[in-house]
Design a protein around this motif. Structure first.
Motif, PDB file in Angstrom:
ATOM      1  N   THR A 134      -5.073  -0.465  10.945  1.00 14.29           N
ATOM      2  CA  THR A 134      -4.344   0.541  10.172  1.00 14.29           C
ATOM      3  C   THR A 134      -5.294   1.375   9.321  1.00 14.29           C
ATOM      4  N   PHE A 135      -6.298   0.726   8.742  1.00 12.43           N
ATOM      5  CA  PHE A 135      -7.279   1.430   7.900  1.00 12.43           C
ATOM      6  C   PHE A 135      -8.021   2.502   8.705  1.00 12.43           C
ATOM      7  N   PHE A 136      -8.486   2.156   9.894  1.00 15.10           N
ATOM      8  CA  PHE A 136      -9.221   3.134  10.712  1.00 15.10           C
ATOM      9  C   PHE A 136      -8.297   4.247  11.217  1.00 15.10           C
ATOM     10  N   LEU A 137      -7.061   3.904  11.481  1.00  5.82           N
ATOM     11  CA  LEU A 137      -6.125   4.951  11.899  1.00  5.82           C
ATOM     12  C   LEU A 137      -5.886   5.948  10.776  1.00  5.82           C
ATOM     13  N   GLN A 138      -5.865   5.440   9.546  1.00  5.15           N
ATOM     14  CA  GLN A 138      -5.707   6.367   8.418  1.00  5.15           C
ATOM     15  C   GLN A 138      -6.949   7.215   8.209  1.00  5.15           C
ATOM     16  N   LEU A 139      -8.119   6.639   8.524  1.00  4.50           N
ATOM     17  CA  LEU A 139      -9.344   7.432   8.427  1.00  4.50           C
ATOM     18  C   LEU A 139      -9.359   8.555   9.446  1.00  4.50           C
ATOM     19  N   ILE A 140      -8.861   8.237  10.654  1.00  2.00           N
ATOM     20  CA  ILE A 140      -8.827   9.268  11.700  1.00  2.00           C
ATOM     21  C   ILE A 140      -7.940  10.413  11.268  1.00  2.00           C
ATOM     22  N   GLY A 141      -6.807  10.056  10.612  1.00  3.90           N
ATOM     23  CA  GLY A 141      -5.952  11.105  10.079  1.00  3.90           C
ATOM     24  C   GLY A 141      -4.835  11.507  11.010  1.00  3.90           C
ATOM     25  N   LYS A 200      12.421  25.069   7.643  1.00  3.30           N
ATOM     26  CA  LYS A 200      11.303  25.804   8.205  1.00  3.30           C
ATOM     27  C   LYS A 200      10.006  25.467   7.471  1.00  3.30           C
ATOM     28  N   ASP A 201       8.927  25.461   8.248  1.00  2.00           N
ATOM     29  CA  ASP A 201       7.576  25.232   7.712  1.00  2.00           C
ATOM     30  C   ASP A 201       7.470  23.916   6.940  1.00  2.00           C
ATOM     31  N   ALA A 202       8.235  22.938   7.365  1.00  2.00           N
ATOM     32  CA  ALA A 202       8.165  21.615   6.707  1.00  2.00           C
ATOM     33  C   ALA A 202       8.165  20.536   7.778  1.00  2.00           C
ATOM     34  N   GLU A 203       7.201  19.646   7.685  1.00  2.00           N
ATOM     35  CA  GLU A 203       7.089  18.580   8.664  1.00  2.00           C
ATOM     36  C   GLU A 203       6.922  17.238   7.962  1.00  2.00           C
ATOM     37  N   ILE A 204       7.282  16.173   8.703  1.00  2.00           N
ATOM     38  CA  ILE A 204       7.116  14.810   8.213  1.00  2.00           C
ATOM     39  C   ILE A 204       6.062  14.131   9.081  1.00  2.00           C
ATOM     40  N   HIS A 205       5.014  13.593   8.441  1.00  2.00           N
ATOM     41  CA  HIS A 205       3.920  12.938   9.164  1.00  2.00           C
ATOM     42  C   HIS A 205       4.185  11.428   9.174  1.00  2.00           C
ATOM     43  N   ILE A 206       4.203  10.870  10.367  1.00  2.00           N
ATOM     44  CA  ILE A 206       4.523   9.442  10.523  1.00  2.00           C
ATOM     45  C   ILE A 206       3.385   8.757  11.256  1.00  2.00           C
ATOM     46  N   ASP A 207       2.950   7.635  10.721  1.00  2.00           N
ATOM     47  CA  ASP A 207       1.933   6.836  11.386  1.00  2.00           C
ATOM     48  C   ASP A 207       2.531   6.232  12.655  1.00  2.00           C
ATOM     49  N   ALA A 243       0.838  -1.211   0.000  1.00  2.00           N
ATOM     50  CA  ALA A 243       0.000   0.000   0.000  1.00  2.00           C
ATOM     51  C   ALA A 243       0.866   1.251   0.000  1.00  2.00           C
ATOM     52  N   GLY A 244       1.924   1.232   0.780  1.00  2.00           N
ATOM     53  CA  GLY A 244       2.843   2.363   0.766  1.00  2.00           C
ATOM     54  C   GLY A 244       3.488   2.552  -0.588  1.00  2.00           C
ATOM     55  N   CYS A 245       3.751   1.441  -1.281  1.00  2.00           N
ATOM     56  CA  CYS A 245       4.318   1.550  -2.628  1.00  2.00           C
ATOM     57  C   CYS A 245       3.351   2.260  -3.570  1.00  2.00           C
ATOM     58  N   PHE A 246       2.057   1.866  -3.520  1.00  2.00           N
ATOM     59  CA  PHE A 246       1.056   2.524  -4.371  1.00  2.00           C
ATOM     60  C   PHE A 246       0.965   4.018  -4.062  1.00  2.00           C
ATOM     61  N   THR A 247       0.974   4.324  -2.769  1.00  2.00           N
ATOM     62  CA  THR A 247       0.890   5.731  -2.382  1.00  2.00           C
ATOM     63  C   THR A 247       2.119   6.505  -2.839  1.00  2.00           C
ATOM     64  N   PHE A 248       3.270   5.895  -2.657  1.00  2.00           N
ATOM     65  CA  PHE A 248       4.520   6.575  -2.955  1.00  2.00           C
ATOM     66  C   PHE A 248       4.709   6.777  -4.461  1.00  2.00           C
ATOM     67  N   ILE A 249       4.360   5.748  -5.255  1.00  2.00           N
ATOM     68  CA  ILE A 249       4.634   5.812  -6.692  1.00  2.00           C
ATOM     69  C   ILE A 249       3.520   6.556  -7.432  1.00  2.00           C
ATOM     70  N   PHE A 250       2.255   6.199  -7.132  1.00  2.00           N
ATOM     71  CA  PHE A 250       1.147   6.742  -7.907  1.00  2.00           C
ATOM     72  C   PHE A 250       0.431   7.903  -7.217  1.00  2.00           C
ATOM     73  N   GLY A 251       0.827   8.207  -5.971  1.00  2.00           N
ATOM     74  CA  GLY A 251       0.212   9.321  -5.276  1.00  2.00           C
ATOM     75  C   GLY A 251      -1.225   9.072  -4.881  1.00  2.00           C
ATOM     76  N   LEU A 252      -1.611   7.835  -4.697  1.00  2.00           N
ATOM     77  CA  LEU A 252      -2.990   7.501  -4.339  1.00  2.00           C
ATOM     78  C   LEU A 252      -3.256   7.770  -2.863  1.00  2.00           C
ATOM     79  N   ASN A 253      -4.551   7.864  -2.553  1.00  2.00           N
ATOM     80  CA  ASN A 253      -4.964   8.006  -1.167  1.00  2.00           C
ATOM     81  C   ASN A 253      -4.582   6.747  -0.391  1.00  2.00           C
ATOM     82  N   GLY A 254      -4.276   6.932   0.898  1.00  2.00           N
ATOM     83  CA  GLY A 254      -3.793   5.813   1.689  1.00  2.00           C
ATOM     84  C   GLY A 254      -4.772   4.668   1.766  1.00  2.00           C
ATOM     85  N   ASN A 255      -6.056   4.978   1.948  1.00  2.00           N
ATOM     86  CA  ASN A 255      -7.054   3.921   2.069  1.00  2.00           C
ATOM     87  C   ASN A 255      -7.293   3.210   0.739  1.00  2.00           C
TER      88      ASN A 255
END
Length: 1275
Positions: A1153-1160, A1178-1185, A870-882
């Motif tokens: 994991t699916f519900f955690l991604q829904l929560i955001g 500055k003004d740049a952050e990394i979001h980690i599950d 799933a991370g590969c799909f998100t990373f390569i194609f820019g798809l939504n996590g769910n």
């Protein structure tokens, strides 16, 4: 016919002398580079022992100097005395921690009161003497005296050597060195006293007024310290009381040393604490020490403590590397002289510095001493301050001797006398002989070392009885000392020509490496056994009903391979004109019928024996586990145990029990597969582990898969990672869980233990048992050993090679067996973890926890791979996590449906196509990660850090395995195949859990004789002839075995049930079946052109044994349709339950994991973005599950734990390998004379003449026969 065959063979020898020499026939030779590296490493280790001993003693002397009343560097004496005392107890603290660890995780008995009072009393005196000598007396002497007086602690060991009661007329000369040692030590004491006496009489009261007191304390303390090694030097004194004390101490050493270490710590603290106020000082002054003084004292303390520990550790390593004299004895002997010379050299340099600064032309030592207070020189300030304190002590010698140096000469002679006395009292150390990888407890008596006497304690702690036993032991007694018998047992079935050639060459290579006539000297006997499954083809004459038994094509191939290898290995001893000698000098090669089928007996070129056991599956149960049961009972039951039972009426039972126990302990079985390629060194390295450590029940080596193609490349890196990380972690932190049956050495005593061999011979009756018992028999056998308290070890330097599955289908089917069996045995071990950890000292609660985490990660592997995809799909194609997660889950669900509805071949075909898709996706993902790190100009992201972490980890691991470094090239294939190996393969394995077929080498075709025909039950038959056609009509009764509706569910039972009644009748008669024409004997005789197979008969005593073994354990399984259908149903239910639980856990994880991604972002972790140069963007952050980060950190932590264990294991693997190279190079210098004929067993190895044994066998057999079945060796 026989004459015709002989003529044909003789004629062929005249025109066909050419040999087919296999590439594997060459022995492994240690290259010159490795020998050179060995000597370089030994030199470095010896240098390190000397260097760390030098630093330890130098730091100790400095600490004593700054604790002197005249010291100026540290004016606060209590502070320096405190750390001087702390330095003395460091080894005791280490002993306490080590014994506490052993008591916590192993069984330790309490000592008797007598032993406890004796040991604690001696330790009290030793601690008192050590503290008084170093803390009270030595600060009042000069540094030269202090360096050398420590050597005088050898006086009591020298006295015990002189009065040793075992000395006889032949060894009286051995008393001379210790006598001289006593004399020289006493001379040193006298000169020591005289020198300081001259100081007082010549110059009046100069220096300390109580010098006589300190001299007396010093001499008395050395006598007390010399009690420290009482156990070593009284070990050969014949005294019942001492023997009882030693035995009790050996049994309770852990608890005794725990208590005695506390006693030593307390006594040292009391002496140091009492001395400070008695000397007119106050402990309260330590609060006023300046920071620079604290740094000086702490630095000296740290250098002394660390150097002492490292000196001892490298000394032990040198001993284990078989470099006892070069790496241990020589450096420790010259540690004290090195310190002595170094201090003299530095004093000389300081003298030249002071002389140059004074500008006086006629500068003397007296003037040098007068300038001490005013001149520090131009060096480092701290060093100058320390050496000024050293010079104060040295100048006292100047005052003793004045300008003529007579006083210095007296103290110099006393110092040399003490050192020579130590050398003479430890002369036995030079004569000590040992095996490679010798256990530390067999080398040294006491644990660890003495801080103040690191070099002296290491020498005096070397076991005295080793040397004495080497002098006293005769050659005859050596022959019967720890003689090891190794049975090489292999199972074969449908191996190819190349596989047979490789394996048989390995056996012949081992025969050449260890000839039988050398077995007595080397105390090692070898015997090979090959158990060939389904070796026969039976044809029935339809008219007469006579059965004819033929050997199948694989047996014919094996016989031809042995003949070729025989000629190849025998050619090195003879010329081309001695063909008849080459094959006839070894003796007769025999062939015979047996109750289980047949046997071929070969005498190899160098005298060792090889037995080929041909199994008929109509007479004995076939498949690998039952072949193992067959040779376990034959070798350990019949050949080992029975020979002691037949002597029980005429010999003492206690003696027989001791002899049996010793032989069980020294009998090893090397389990092999029929395609293994190994060198003799691989076996010898495994033997080292079992010889040195009696609690080791099995040892395995490094298995290397061979072959070509992507599937093999994946396996090469997979095997490497498994051995580099998982095997080493299991070895270091606990026990290896699986010793592979393809190449593992097992101890006879472990296999013969309760609940091991007996339970291993149990027939599976439940569905779970079919999975655990038969799908991974080697793993189950190891589980039984672990549960009985035996340790299993991994020896990385023992290399062997096996053919890996080259086809994708064969690989999947192999892992279909391994996966469920491994999981079932792990769960069984965890389920009995509490009882196992109580029995097995190597399996602790922490190790159980480690295995639980390891199992949890393996169960969650499919879900983890789905999240990764799933991370590969998100990373390569820019798809939504769910959406990416949904797309990642679809292919596994689709494949699961395929596995439940389609045949196995179709399942594997689909898995192959999906593996290719996943491989491209993984490759694209990793390339995208690299590109993203370049674009973002930072690698400090979870994916980037983990990617770099894996690359660095595997690369460093490969660097630590230089001979396997090329395997990193296959690392990319391994990574892109992770979805196939950990997702698709898990699905295929679980859904096919009810398929218990072997999966590899399942089918075989025979060109000439064909497969065994199914027996027809003819109800009606009519034959007629019409023109040129023969017409035949038959009506047969359907006797097929019922099959499952699922084509992949194999028949569980043996196809031998048709002939059970006939076999049983003949079985009761106690003779070979006469209704079968053993045509296979003539067939194999005709197929051997160079080796004559002489037909023989099996020993009459052995026939009832085989019949009894078959009757009780190995009878072919009878057909039971009802039971079979029940097992098939149970296997399906087990499959359904296991699949549900397994995939429910994985689905639960994915849903979370699916519900955690829904929560955001509410449950995500926001970290600042850090660029490559370390600055925060500055003004740049990394979001980690959050949960993903926890899993990532857990996996990385597990890898780091395994990485640390790998480093530790690599160090000891290097030690073992260097020890083998060192001992092998010495053995190669002693080239044995090869004899033309094999020598018989040495008579001394036979406990009793064979004739008497045969007589007792017959009488004993007559007493225990039951219905013609001999029961010896049976449980």
């Amino acid at each position: 016919m026989k004459d015709t065959r002989k003529k044909r063979e003789e004629l062929r020898k005249t025109w066909d002398p050419f040999l087919l020499v296999p590439f594997t026939d060459q022995e492994e030779k240690t290259g010159k580079l490795f020998v050179f590296l060995y000597y370089v490493i030994i030199f470095i280790i010896g240098l390190l022992v000397l260097a760390f001993g030098f630093f330890s003693k130098s730091a100790l002397m400095m600490l004593i100097s700054v604790s002197s009343p005249d010291a100026t560097t540290i004016s606060n004496r209590p502070f320096s005395l405190l750390f001087l005392g702390c330095g003395l107890i460091v080894p005791n603290v280490l002993v306490f921690l080590k014994m506490l660890w052993k008591i916590t995780f192993t069984d330790s008995s309490l000592p008797s009161k007598e032993v406890l009072f004796l040991v604690c009393g001696i330790e009290l005196l030793v601690a008192f003497g050590t503290t008084v000598l170093t803390v009270v007396a030595m600060p009042h002497f000069d540094i030269i005296t202090n360096i050398m007086i420590l050597n005088s602690v050898c006086i009591l060991p020298a006295v015990i050597q002189v009065i040793h009661p075992t000395m006889d007329k032949m060894t009286k000369w051995l008393m001379l060195p210790p006598l001289l040692s006593i004399f020289l030590v006493l001379v040193g004491f006298v000169l020591f006293f005289v020198g300081y006496q001259m100081q007082r009489t010549t110059y009046g009261v100069v220096g300390n007024k109580d010098i006589y007191l300190y001299i007396g304390l010093a001499i008395g303390s050395t006598l007390l310290v010399s009690l420290n090694w009482w156990e070593n030097f009284t070990s050969m004194i014949k005294s019942k009381r001492l023997d009882r004390i030693r035995l009790d101490l050996e049994a309770s050493r852990n608890m005794t040393y725990l208590i005695s270490s506390v006693v030593r710590i307390v006594v040292t603290g009391i002496v140091v604490g009492a001395y400070v106020p008695l000397s007119g000082q106050s402990w309260s002054s330590i609060r006023n020490v300046s920071s620079d003084k604290i740094t000086i004292v702490l630095s000296l303390f740290a250098i002394q403590a660390i150097s002492s520990a490292l000196c001892h550790w490298f000394g032990v390593i040198a001993c284990k590397m078989h470099a006892f004299r070069r790496g241990f004895t020589l450096p420790t002997i010259f540690t004290t002289p090195a310190v002595f010379v170094a201090f003299l050299f530095m004093l000389g340099m300081r003298y030249n510095t002071v002389k140059g600064a004074s500008g006086v032309g006629n500068f003397s030592l007296t003037m040098y001493c007068g300038e001490l207070n005013s001149t520090l020189g131009n060096g480092v300030l701290v060093a100058e301050m320390l050496f000024r304190d050293v010079s104060y002590g040295f100048c006292s010698n100047i005052r003793v001797g004045g300008q003529n140096g007579f006083g210095m000469a007296l103290l110099g002679v006393s110092a040399i006398s003490w050192w020579i006395g130590l050398v003479l009292s430890t002369l036995y150390v030079w004569l000590t002989n040992m095996t490679r990888l010798e256990r530390t407890t067999e080398l040294f008596v006491r644990r660890l070392y003495e801080a103040a006497f690191v070099d002296q304690s290491m020498l005096l702690n070397t076991r005295f009885h080793i040397w004495l036993s080497d002098i006293k032991t005769t050659e005859a007694s050596i022959k019967t000392l720890d003689h090891v018998t190794v049975y090489l047992c292999s199972t074969m079935w449908h191996e190819t020509y190349d596989e047979m050639m490789t394996f048989i060459s390995s056996l012949f290579r081992l025969d050449r490496y260890r000839p039988k006539h050398r077995s007595q000297r080397d105390r090692l006997s070898l015997e090979g056994h090959i158990y060939f499954d389904d070796a026969f083809i039976e044809e029935t004459n339809e008219q007469s009903g006579k059965k004819t038994l033929y050997a199948n094509t694989h047996v014919e191939l094996l016989v031809r391979v042995i003949e070729e290898v025989f000629r190849s290995f025998g050619s090195s001893k003879y010329s081309i004109f001695d063909e008849h000698k080459r094959l006839s000098d070894t003796g007769e090669q025999k062939i015979m019928s047996t109750p289980y089928g047949g046997r071929i007996c070969y005498v190899l070129p160098n005298g060792n024996h090889l037995y080929i056991h041909l199994k008929d599956k109509l007479r004995i149960r076939h498949k690998k586990r039952w072949s193992q049961v067959m040779y376990l009972y034959y070798l350990l039951g019949w050949k080992l145990t029975r020979k002691y039972l037949i002597r029980q009426d005429s010999e003492d039972h206690k003696i027989l029990e001791q002899q049996l126990k010793k032989e069980k302990q020294n009998t090893y079985i090397l389990a092999l597969d029929g395609d293994m390629n190994f060198q003799p060194s691989a076996l010898m390295l495994l033997i080292d582990r079992l010889r040195m450590y009696p609690t080791v029940g099995a040892a395995c080596g490094r298995i290397h898969p061979t072959g070509f193609g992507p599937t093999v490349w994946f396996q090469k890196f997979e095997y490497a990672v498994c051995h580099w990380f998982q095997k080493t972690a299991e070895h270091v932190f606990g026990c290896v869980l699986c010793s592979p049956g393809c190449f593992s050495l097992f101890r006879g005593a472990a296999l013969m233990d309760d609940n091991v061999m007996k339970k291993y011979a149990t027939k599976a009756t439940e569905a779970a048992q079919y999975v655990q018992y038969d799908q991974g028999e080697d793993r189950w056998l190891c589980t039984l050993l672990l549960q009985q308290g035996w340790r299993i070890e991994y020896t990385a330097s023992s290399d062997s090679y096996t053919n890996a599955p080259q086809e994708f289908k064969e690989f999947y089917n192999q892992r279909r067996r391994w996966g469920p069996s491994s999981l079932a045995n792990t769960l069984d071990l965890l389920n009995t973890g509490k009882e196992t950890s109580r029995k097995n000292s190597s399996i602790s609660r922490l190790y159980i926890l480690y295995q639980i985490l390891q199992t949890a990660f393996s169960i969650l592997a499919p879900a983890t791979v789905c999240l990764m995809i799933a991370g590969c799909f998100t990373f390569i194609f820019g798809l939504n996590g769910n959406i990416s997660l949904f797309l990642a889950v679809l292919p596994p669900v689709f494949y699961m449906v395929i596995c439940f509805t389609c045949k196995s071949d179709n399942q594997i075909l689909v898995a192959g196509f999906m593996s290719i898709f996943y491989a491209f996706l993984m490759a694209a993902t990793f390339l995208s990660i690299i590109v993203d790190m370049v674009k973002q100009q930072t690698f400090i992201t979870p994916s980037g850090l983990f990617f770099i972490f894996l690359v660095v980890l595997y690369f460093v691991a490969a660097l630590m395995h230089p001979q396997e470094f090329h395997l990193v090239l296959y690392g990319f294939i391994y990574i892109i195949c992770v979805p196939s190996a950990y997702l698709l393969l898990n699905i295929y394995t679980l859904v096919n859990l009810n398929n218990i077929s072997w999966g590899t080498r399942e089918t075989a075709t025979y060109e000439k004789l064909g497969t065994r025909k199914a027996k027809k039950y003819v109800k009606y038959e009519k034959k007629c002839k019409c023109l040129c056609w023969n017409l035949e009509f038959q009506v047969n009764e359907d006797q097929k075995i019922s099959a499952s509706s699922n084509p992949e569910e194999v028949v569980l039972l043996n196809d031998a049930s048709e002939s059970q009644n006939e076999e049983t009748e003949n079985f009761e008669a106690g003779a070979i079946d006469d209704t079968v024409d053993e045509r296979w004997i003539q067939q194999l005789q005709e197929n051997t052109d160079h080796i004559e197979l002489v037909e023989d008969k099996l020993d009459e005593d052995e026939i009832p044994f085989w019949k009894g073994l078959i009757h009780y354990y190995l009878e072919p399984l009878k057909e039971d349709k009802q039971k079979q259908s029940e097992i098939i149903k149970d296997l399906r239910n087990l499959r359904n339950k296991a699949t549900f639980v397994f995939f429910f856990i994985n689905c639960l994880w994915i849903v979370c994991t699916f519900f955690l991604q829904l929560i955001g972002s509410g449950v995500s972790i926001n970290l600042p973005k850090i660029s490559v140069d370390g600055e925060t963007v500055k003004d740049a952050e990394i979001h980690i599950d959050a949960i993903g980060l926890v899993i990532l950190l857990g996996f990385a932590g597990l890898l780091m734990v395994q990485f640390v264990s790998m480093i530790y294991h690599r160090i000891y693997t290097l030690i073992h390998r260097m020890a083998y190279i060192g001992s092998a190079s010495k053995e190669s210098e002693k080239k044995p004379l090869l004899k033309s004929k094999a020598e018989p067993w040495d008579p001394e190895m036979i406990p009793e003449p064979e004739k008497n044994i045969q007589k007792k066998r017959k009488s004993f057999d007559g007493q225990l026969e039951y219905s013609g079945i001999n029961c010896h060796g049976m449980d």
